[in-house]
Design a protein around this motif. Sequence first.
Motif, PDB file in Angstrom:
ATOM      1  N   ASP A 116       0.837  -1.196   0.000  1.00 33.20           N
ATOM      2  CA  ASP A 116       0.000   0.000   0.000  1.00 33.20           C
ATOM      3  C   ASP A 116       0.875   1.249   0.000  1.00 33.20           C
ATOM      4  O   ASP A 116       2.112   1.173  -0.046  1.00 33.20           O
ATOM      5  CB  ASP A 116      -0.997  -0.028   1.149  1.00 33.20           C
ATOM      6  CG  ASP A 116      -0.311  -0.065   2.494  1.00 33.20           C
ATOM      7  OD1 ASP A 116       0.925   0.147   2.529  1.00 33.20           O
ATOM      8  OD2 ASP A 116      -0.993  -0.298   3.503  1.00 33.20           O
ATOM      9  N   LYS A 117       0.226   2.402   0.083  1.00 36.32           N
ATOM     10  CA  LYS A 117       0.968   3.659  -0.026  1.00 36.32           C
ATOM     11  C   LYS A 117       2.029   3.780   1.058  1.00 36.32           C
ATOM     12  O   LYS A 117       3.126   4.281   0.807  1.00 36.32           O
ATOM     13  CB  LYS A 117      -0.004   4.833   0.072  1.00 36.32           C
ATOM     14  CG  LYS A 117      -0.824   5.026  -1.186  1.00 36.32           C
ATOM     15  CD  LYS A 117      -1.744   6.213  -1.049  1.00 36.32           C
ATOM     16  CE  LYS A 117      -2.731   6.265  -2.203  1.00 36.32           C
ATOM     17  NZ  LYS A 117      -3.694   7.349  -2.055  1.00 36.32           N
ATOM     18  N   LYS A 118       1.672   3.316   2.228  1.00 38.94           N
ATOM     19  CA  LYS A 118       2.625   3.432   3.331  1.00 38.94           C
ATOM     20  C   LYS A 118       3.884   2.634   3.075  1.00 38.94           C
ATOM     21  O   LYS A 118       4.972   3.018   3.470  1.00 38.94           O
ATOM     22  CB  LYS A 118       1.964   2.923   4.623  1.00 38.94           C
ATOM     23  CG  LYS A 118       1.188   3.966   5.366  1.00 38.94           C
ATOM     24  CD  LYS A 118       0.732   3.378   6.689  1.00 38.94           C
ATOM     25  CE  LYS A 118      -0.253   4.314   7.359  1.00 38.94           C
ATOM     26  NZ  LYS A 118      -0.872   3.675   8.545  1.00 38.94           N
ATOM     27  N   HIS A 119       3.690   1.534   2.450  1.00 39.85           N
ATOM     28  CA  HIS A 119       4.828   0.647   2.247  1.00 39.85           C
ATOM     29  C   HIS A 119       5.520   0.884   0.922  1.00 39.85           C
ATOM     30  O   HIS A 119       6.407   0.120   0.548  1.00 39.85           O
ATOM     31  CB  HIS A 119       4.376  -0.812   2.338  1.00 39.85           C
ATOM     32  CG  HIS A 119       3.944  -1.199   3.699  1.00 39.85           C
ATOM     33  ND1 HIS A 119       2.641  -1.050   4.142  1.00 39.85           N
ATOM     34  CD2 HIS A 119       4.641  -1.711   4.755  1.00 39.85           C
ATOM     35  CE1 HIS A 119       2.561  -1.458   5.375  1.00 39.85           C
ATOM     36  NE2 HIS A 119       3.755  -1.858   5.788  1.00 39.85           N
ATOM     37  N   THR A 120       5.058   1.856   0.210  1.00 37.63           N
ATOM     38  CA  THR A 120       5.660   2.117  -1.095  1.00 37.63           C
ATOM     39  C   THR A 120       6.530   3.367  -1.021  1.00 37.63           C
ATOM     40  O   THR A 120       6.049   4.440  -0.687  1.00 37.63           O
ATOM     41  CB  THR A 120       4.567   2.320  -2.159  1.00 37.63           C
ATOM     42  OG1 THR A 120       3.710   1.189  -2.149  1.00 37.63           O
ATOM     43  CG2 THR A 120       5.172   2.499  -3.520  1.00 37.63           C
ATOM     44  N   SER A 121       7.771   3.193  -1.299  1.00 39.63           N
ATOM     45  CA  SER A 121       8.675   4.337  -1.383  1.00 39.63           C
ATOM     46  C   SER A 121       9.195   4.417  -2.813  1.00 39.63           C
ATOM     47  O   SER A 121       9.393   3.393  -3.472  1.00 39.63           O
ATOM     48  CB  SER A 121       9.862   4.167  -0.448  1.00 39.63           C
ATOM     49  OG  SER A 121       9.440   3.853   0.833  1.00 39.63           O
ATOM     50  N   PHE A 122       9.428   5.617  -3.206  1.00 39.23           N
ATOM     51  CA  PHE A 122       9.988   5.811  -4.543  1.00 39.23           C
ATOM     52  C   PHE A 122      11.462   6.144  -4.439  1.00 39.23           C
ATOM     53  O   PHE A 122      11.968   6.517  -3.393  1.00 39.23           O
ATOM     54  CB  PHE A 122       9.223   6.918  -5.268  1.00 39.23           C
ATOM     55  CG  PHE A 122       7.848   6.457  -5.667  1.00 39.23           C
ATOM     56  CD1 PHE A 122       7.621   5.949  -6.921  1.00 39.23           C
ATOM     57  CD2 PHE A 122       6.809   6.481  -4.753  1.00 39.23           C
ATOM     58  CE1 PHE A 122       6.369   5.488  -7.279  1.00 39.23           C
ATOM     59  CE2 PHE A 122       5.559   6.024  -5.105  1.00 39.23           C
ATOM     60  CZ  PHE A 122       5.333   5.530  -6.375  1.00 39.23           C
TER      61      PHE A 122
END
Lengths: 826, 251
Positions: free
Chosen positions: A293-299
Amino acid sequence: MKQRFISSVPIILQLALTTLGLPGQSYPGKPQIIRCRSLEKETFSCWWKPGSDGGLPNNYTLFYSKDSEEKIYECPDYLTSGPNSCYFDKNHTNPWTTYIITVMATNEIGSNSSDPQHVDVTSIVQPDAPVNLSLETNTYANLSYLWAKWSPPPLADASSNSHMYHYELRLKPEEKEEWQTISVGMQTHYEVSSLKAGVKYVVQVRCMLDLGEWSEWSSERSIQIPKERLPPEKPIIIKCRSPEKETFTCWWKPASAGGLLTKHTLLYSKEGEEKVYECPDYKTAGPNSCYFDKKHTSFWTIYNITVRATNEMGSNVSDPHYVDVTYIVQPDPPVNITLELKKSIKRKPYLVLTWSPPPQADVRSGWLTLEYELRLKPEEGEEWETIFVGQQTQCKMFSLNPGKRYIVQIHCKPDHHGLWSEWSPEMYIEIPTDFRVKDMVVWIIVGVLSSLICLIMSWIMIMKGYRMMAFILPPVPGPKIKGIDTHLLETGKSEELLSALGCHGFPPTSDCEELLIEYLEVEDSEDQQLMPSHDTPSKNTKIILKETDSDSGRGSCDSPSLLPVKCRESRSLPSTLQTQDVRAKEKKGGKGSWDTRCAASTSEQKTLPCESKKSCTWLAAQLPSNQAAMFAYHSTVEAFKITLNTTNVNTSPILVGNEESHQSLYPIAETVYDDLEKINEMEYSKTDQTTVQVRQNEHSNKSPFLNPKLMDYVEVHKVRQDEEPTLLLKHKENNEKTKKCTVPGTSKEYTKVSTVVDHHILVLLPDQRSQSTPVSQEPVAETSQNPQQSQAEKNTSYSTTTPSDSRRDTSGSDYMDPSSFMPSFK
Amino acid sequence: MALARAVGRAGERAGSGRAGAHPDIPRPDIPRPDAAALSAGAAAALALLWLLVCAPGDAGCHPLTVADLFDRVIRHSGRIHSLSTALYAELEKHFPPRDNELGRPARKCHTSGMLTPNGKEYAQKIPREELTHVILKLLQAWKEPLSHFNQHIEHHQELPDDSLSKAKQISNMVHELKTGVEKVTEKMQSMGIISNSLNGMASSEDTGLSISNEANMMSDSDFIHCFRRDSNKVQSYLKILKCRIMPENSC
């Protein structure tokens, strides 16, 4: 007697049956022995196929005989082997004998026999398939074995169970097609190794005696080889994808675990961090996946992802998968695709495509920028046309073929990185044809109209005939053309036109020569002193002068613009060599010197222009280069002219006439072999009194300039010394001759001898080279208007002829081959 | 003076401009990435030159809106990213990674220490000024290492000239991009869109020295890999910033 009775019985029966209304009853059909087979070489059976029963119950009887004896036996046992069969038990079976077997079918009407079958028992041996096949599996040391057992085929005669069979076993995995066949031998069990675990196998056996054929395969038996108890294989991470550049999901292919329960775990670590995390969400994206999810996604960081498969025997880890989420963005296909047909001002339809970015993609924040590409093709087409449209969400498509149904699809991708989405569902649009139909109508109308116009045009063309030709191909302008007769073009026939234009270019063929006519000038007696000089050339040399092409350069010397100069000069310098006509006029003054000269030059015209330098130079100065030939021509003609010169008075009218009509000159010179002598004769007889009567066509007189129907030749009646020569002017009968007298409205100078007929008739042709007539002749011209006047009282002797030879006449005046005298001046 | 340099550079690039660089300022169709990568040089330099020449207060050209300026710097950063992607691929080809893994981990970029937003929400949350500062900081952090890198890879005989010129181009374009972003910042500040409270570049320049030393320790392909990532960051931040400031403008 008995035979007759027997044969008549069926007929009567048949008749009776047919009268009874039972059609279809007849003899039984021919039975057919299908096969004979021995299971164990000690007994055998035969089966037959009944023929048609003829509508009645049939009885079948099997007869057999042995090759060793004559006797015929009936089947010993119809029951053991089933219906339509005969069983030969041990007592009736002799393996060393050939049996001849026939089956006879009998019903009420009659009987029918099969073809005899020869049976050798040893060659028909085929046992039944083995029975009681059973399978077992065993596993030793992680390897699976298959244990197969079966029984030999049962026999009817249970006592004889001592046969030795060979066995074959075949097996295959259930889902496959190819069998693996194993030769077993005599034993009735077999152990198969090297089997795949977890696969279901199918097994069959068959048997064979030491001779004969293999039995059928036994019925199938199948068995599942148990799965191995092994740790799972490596799972494989298929891909990771971020649909909107905010979250991402990874999918893997589970390891094959041999039927054991296997658990998959996804582990990941981020770049620069040692800590390993487990997948936060296995469920959202379905089985065998992990959702970040967004929390676990880093760019802008790299994920190191692995999947571990674990079962009770152990675990296995996939190869690591490195992911930078920025570069795995693959959006969903665009949505809300609309296709709309619009009309431009010119009523040409164009297609407007609009679409929306996939709903998940947040393009408004600037975080994700999408680029679009669309493709389309006609429904039946093969190749897609792909159009990259950039960041726009609409596109206009022009130049689509009307009446076609197009398929349109769109996909998108993030700019600069990431992957193209799937293609959107196919959208269909039909480009209507009605826009086009209106165009078509217009075009059809245009086409019809234009073809109508063409038709009218061609009709007019046909009506107007050659006028159109002259219109389309007007005379070529320029001095060369001046000599051409426009009237010839207009009124003349095409042949004539062609001859006027064409012969110039023709090679001087013999055909052309034939058409030539010698040019003769009748000269008066005054100049008889000249005769000797040109006596020879005129007589013996064949001088061919062909018709001057009126539009050739040579002809231009005849043009009035040039001629007056020449003529004036000729007048002032009578000794100068001139055109024949001029000279003919001015012969009186100092003729002698140049006549001689030119006569000489004439004689040598083929080789040298002339003897006198003076005359040559004069020519060079006077005439254009292409007129040099003309000079030769003139001089030649002159030479003849001298020989046949009439008095000046006589010739003058003709000359004047020529002058007035700017007509092409048709001076033809041709040697008349025999007749020439005659002419010369006439010439020499200066003392002869000749009367020339010139009768001109009235018609030609009316319009001297334009009348195409001028007289064609003058008929000169020659009267011998004792007779009075007569010159008759005759007009051609018709215009049917291709050569019309094209000189418009002029009186003619009949200076050419067309032919000499009957040794005493000379056909003269009009000299149509009017231009050659000097201006100075004008005063005389008036007199020449009236041909009657011009008919000379002078004494000239002519041969007269009837204009019968029209061909020669015509053709001769048509042609003049310049090349025949051209070389003389080179 | 800086202007003059920029002009000289632009002219030089235009002269040696490869691949028939199409001047594509307002292009309706976006060039394909590969084409853009090749033709980026001259066109981008010209665009930036125009941007510089037509800075606010300059008479004779239309005053550029902030949106225009943003579009230009975004496009410019996109080209830098494309170029670096191409260069990275070339370097990978010539210096294959030792462990033969495509996406190896554990290369530590010298800018990794910087606190930069690592996701959309973060980038949308932090103040505009800070985001602007992050962009400038990133660009500043790459200026020096890039010129070092240029000098360094010129010694690589096996590298094609194409790669060398790409590296040089990238270095120049980063300079230009930084100038451009500064212009936009100035303009935004003058218009009151963002406050003047930029923390100043001094602090980042302090760290700049240390991180450029770090950068020198990296391998060539790692270096470009890192740069590529940061150029993408810059582009993304610029886009976010633009859409935050002007949400109505094609966002």
